[in-house]
Design a protein around this motif. Structure first.
Motif, short mmCIF file in Angstrom:
data_model
loop_
_atom_site.label_atom_id
_atom_site.label_comp_id
_atom_site.label_asym_id
_atom_site.label_seq_id
_atom_site.Cartn_x
_atom_site.Cartn_y
_atom_site.Cartn_z
N GLU A 89 52.26 11.71 35.10
CA GLU A 89 50.53 11.32 34.78
C GLU A 89 50.79 10.40 33.64
O GLU A 89 51.61 10.69 32.76
N HIS A 90 49.87 9.91 33.49
CA HIS A 90 49.49 8.37 32.46
C HIS A 90 48.62 9.35 31.49
O HIS A 90 48.15 9.59 31.29
N LEU A 91 49.37 8.65 30.14
CA LEU A 91 48.30 9.18 28.73
C LEU A 91 47.49 7.92 28.73
O LEU A 91 47.78 7.43 27.86
N PHE A 109 43.21 6.03 19.50
CA PHE A 109 43.89 7.10 18.27
C PHE A 109 43.16 7.76 17.97
O PHE A 109 43.57 7.44 16.85
N THR A 110 43.06 8.95 18.28
CA THR A 110 41.73 9.48 17.25
C THR A 110 42.08 11.15 17.31
O THR A 110 42.41 11.01 18.31
N ASN A 111 41.94 11.40 16.69
CA ASN A 111 42.72 12.88 16.36
C ASN A 111 40.79 13.65 17.36
O ASN A 111 41.77 15.01 18.16
N ASP A 112 40.15 13.43 17.67
CA ASP A 112 39.42 14.14 18.82
C ASP A 112 39.89 13.85 19.80
O ASP A 112 40.15 15.50 21.27
N ALA A 118 45.32 17.02 25.10
CA ALA A 118 46.41 18.03 24.80
C ALA A 118 45.64 18.93 25.58
O ALA A 118 46.29 19.52 26.64
N GLY A 119 44.31 19.56 25.75
CA GLY A 119 43.15 20.77 26.25
C GLY A 119 43.58 20.01 27.75
O GLY A 119 44.25 21.69 28.36
N GLU A 151 52.01 8.90 16.11
CA GLU A 151 51.33 10.03 15.50
C GLU A 151 50.49 10.78 16.56
O GLU A 151 50.50 11.61 16.94
N PHE A 152 49.83 9.74 17.28
CA PHE A 152 48.83 10.31 18.50
C PHE A 152 50.00 10.85 19.46
O PHE A 152 49.48 12.12 20.36
N ILE A 153 50.89 10.38 20.23
CA ILE A 153 51.61 10.52 21.20
C ILE A 153 52.33 11.96 20.65
O ILE A 153 52.43 12.91 21.39
N ASN A 154 52.73 12.25 19.86
CA ASN A 154 53.81 13.34 18.63
C ASN A 154 52.73 14.04 18.78
O ASN A 154 52.89 15.90 19.28
#
Lengths: 276, 249
Positions: A89-91, A109-112, A118-119, A151-154
């Motif tokens: 699927e797509h990110l 591209f945020t921490n939230d 990821a959840g 950074e976001f993707i990783n």
């Protein structure tokens, strides 16, 4: 193995052509769940002949909305019925405020967003009882970024513990659109997570913007980037040629697949110190 | 760190812009590229609707078509994750909001429904019924093909070029649509009485004798031999064309 997206437009060719010889085909479950009749009959014949890889469009992994569990259950049945080898699927997000948009919008591209996305990927993997591969999408503008794309993707890959669908053309497009070195970007990706590769053509619409159209042949710089990615990987990974419209003769599509396979085989036979 | 709501807010702002064209301030965006998203999203919607409703697209002026597509996409939250099903929501939106375009073209609601039914029947999931090809039309129970739709129109949207339809064409049209085993969608004009026969079969398998009896009881009349012969001929053709799937096992 090198495959191609199954298209209804020339579905008969997958059964009768002596030219087109993909190692597998790919479809979007959204285009087949609950579909019967003529197209389904033809698709069932194609399934008897080729392994199936799947690439979702509407799960909207990055959406602020709730996951569509009813649809996810249907996808699970479809994957089982068709013996699909990979579900990707797509990110990105394609639904927001309870409305589907049927296209891929960029996630901030945020921490939230990292935690949220990821959840959801973990939830999807649990429900489907399989790992999924997420694709780095092409994007034309960042949205309220707190961190760099890489950074976001990783961070998501790490937190979700999922596979990566490496769309080499998207990395090229993003490098061009956002002025970064796509090879440096590839070097920062966790290559051990790459389960699947996509390759496609694109269209440059201005001096500073490329749109990921899947409507043109792959250009040489993207082939070069693919060769670089294969040297980084140095293992065999299934590769898909994406072509969604403006279809050329089957000979041209087959030639593109053969070129992709040739580059892959060359990389696999080359010692990988060459990329240092 | 941005709060969860900030991330969600900016996602909502971009999605809202794609639907309505109203862009609020989103930090970090490349202003000149943001319209690409609205263009791409609208292209998908427009293409799907043109494919589902080619006759309607051909009938309407470009400005009319664009206006209803934009109106629909701005105001209606599309619910189906499957884009091929989205055009049904377009029909529902126009009818539920009693959109003025349906008044401009008095037969448009029926035309849209006719076009959608063709898509839906062509695409719908295969439905199996317990029927056998071995049987006799006069004595065995007939099983209706479940891949069918019964339509009643006031305008001949299934027969005539929409640009030539006028109020002079207004009357009752009864149409049975079904998908055969080749996947073809067939529209068949029937009389009101034959439509009723198909409705009986949609409820349960019946023999022709039972169908005659049901009809005579419901309407308090006696079918003539000529009537029965006409019904039998229709059922025979329906069997050949696979509107009737076969005989009950």
């Amino acid at each position: 193995m090198v495959g191609i997206g199954y298209r209804k437009d020339f579905g008969e060719a997958f059964l009768t052509s002596k030219v087109l010889k993909p190692a597998f085909v790919e479809v979007a479950p959204e285009n087949w769940v609950g579909v019967g009749g003529y197209w389904r009959k033809q698709f069932n014949k194609v399934l008897e002949r080729y392994p199936l890889f799947t690439h979702g469009l509407s799960l909207s992994i990055g959406s602020p909305d709730e996951l569509d569990f009813e649809f996810l259950k249907k996808v699970k049945v479809f994957l089982k019925e068709t013996n699909a080898r990979i579900y990707s699927e797509h990110l990105s997000y394609a639904k927001c405020d309870n409305a589907h948009l049927y296209d891929l919008l960029p996630i901030p591209f945020t921490n939230d967003a990292v935690q949220h996305v990821a959840g959801r990927i973990r939830t999807i993997q649990d429900l489907l009882e399989r790992r999924i591969a997420i694709e780095i999408v092409s994007y034309y503008t960042p949205v309220a970024p707190e961190m760099k794309e890489i950074e976001f993707i990783n961070a998501i890959l790490e937190a979700a513990d999922c596979d990566l669908l490496l769309d080499v053309n998207n990395v090229y497009v993003n490098g061009f659109n956002h002025q970064y070195d796509p090879k440096a970007f590839l070097k920062e990706l966790p290559m051990d997570r790459v389960a699947y590769i996509h390759m496609a053509g694109h269209e440059q619409v201005s001096e500073t913007l490329i749109i990921d159209t899947h409507g043109e042949a792959i250009i040489d710089p993207v082939y070069d980037l693919y060769a670089f990615a294969m040297q980084l990987l140095h293992r065999d990974v299934p590769v898909l040629l994406e072509r969604d419209f403006n279809f050329p003769q089957l000979e041209e599509l087959q030639a593109e697949m053969e070129q992709l396979n040739k580059i892959k085989q060359t990389a696999l036979q080359t010692k990988n110190y060459a990329i240092a | 760190m941005q709060s969860r709501n900030a991330t969600q807010h900016y996602q909502s702002a971009l999605a809202g812009y794609c639907r309505t064209g109203m862009l609020e301030n989103i930090p970090g965006v490349v202003q000149e590229n943001v319209p690409q998203y609205r263009r791409l999203v609208l292209n998908v919607i427009d293409d799907m609707l043109q494919n589902a409703y080619p006759l309607t697209y051909d009938l309407l002026k470009e400005t009319e078509w664009n206006a209803i597509v934009h109106d629909f996409f701005s105001n209606h939250p599309c619910q189906s994750p499957q884009v091929w099903y989205m055009p049904r929501e377009f029909y529902q939106y126009l009818t539920e909001t009693a959109h003025p375009i349906l008044t401009t073209y008095s037969f448009l609601k029926e035309l849209l429904w006719f076009e959608w039914i063709e898509v839906e029947l062509f695409m719908m999931e295969d439905q199996r019924v317990p029927a056998t090809a071995n049987g006799a039309l006069q004595t065995d129970k007939l099983v209706l093909n479940p891949e069918h739709s019964l339509l009643t129109f006031e305008y001949p949207v299934h027969q005539k070029n929409p640009k030539k339809i006028s109020n002079a064409d207004k009357r009752h049209y009864f149409v049975v649509a079904h998908r055969n085993s080749n996947g073809e969608v067939i529209f068949t004009d029937v009389t009101a009485a034959l439509m009723r026969m198909v409705e009986y079969l949609a409820e349960a398998p019946y023999t022709t004798t039972e169908l005659f009896s049901l009809f005579e009881t419901e309407y308090g009349l006696q079918l003539s031999e000529t009537d029965k012969e006409a019904i039998l001929n229709f059922l025979k053709t329906a069997l050949q064309q696979e509107l009737i799937a076969g005989f009950a096992k």
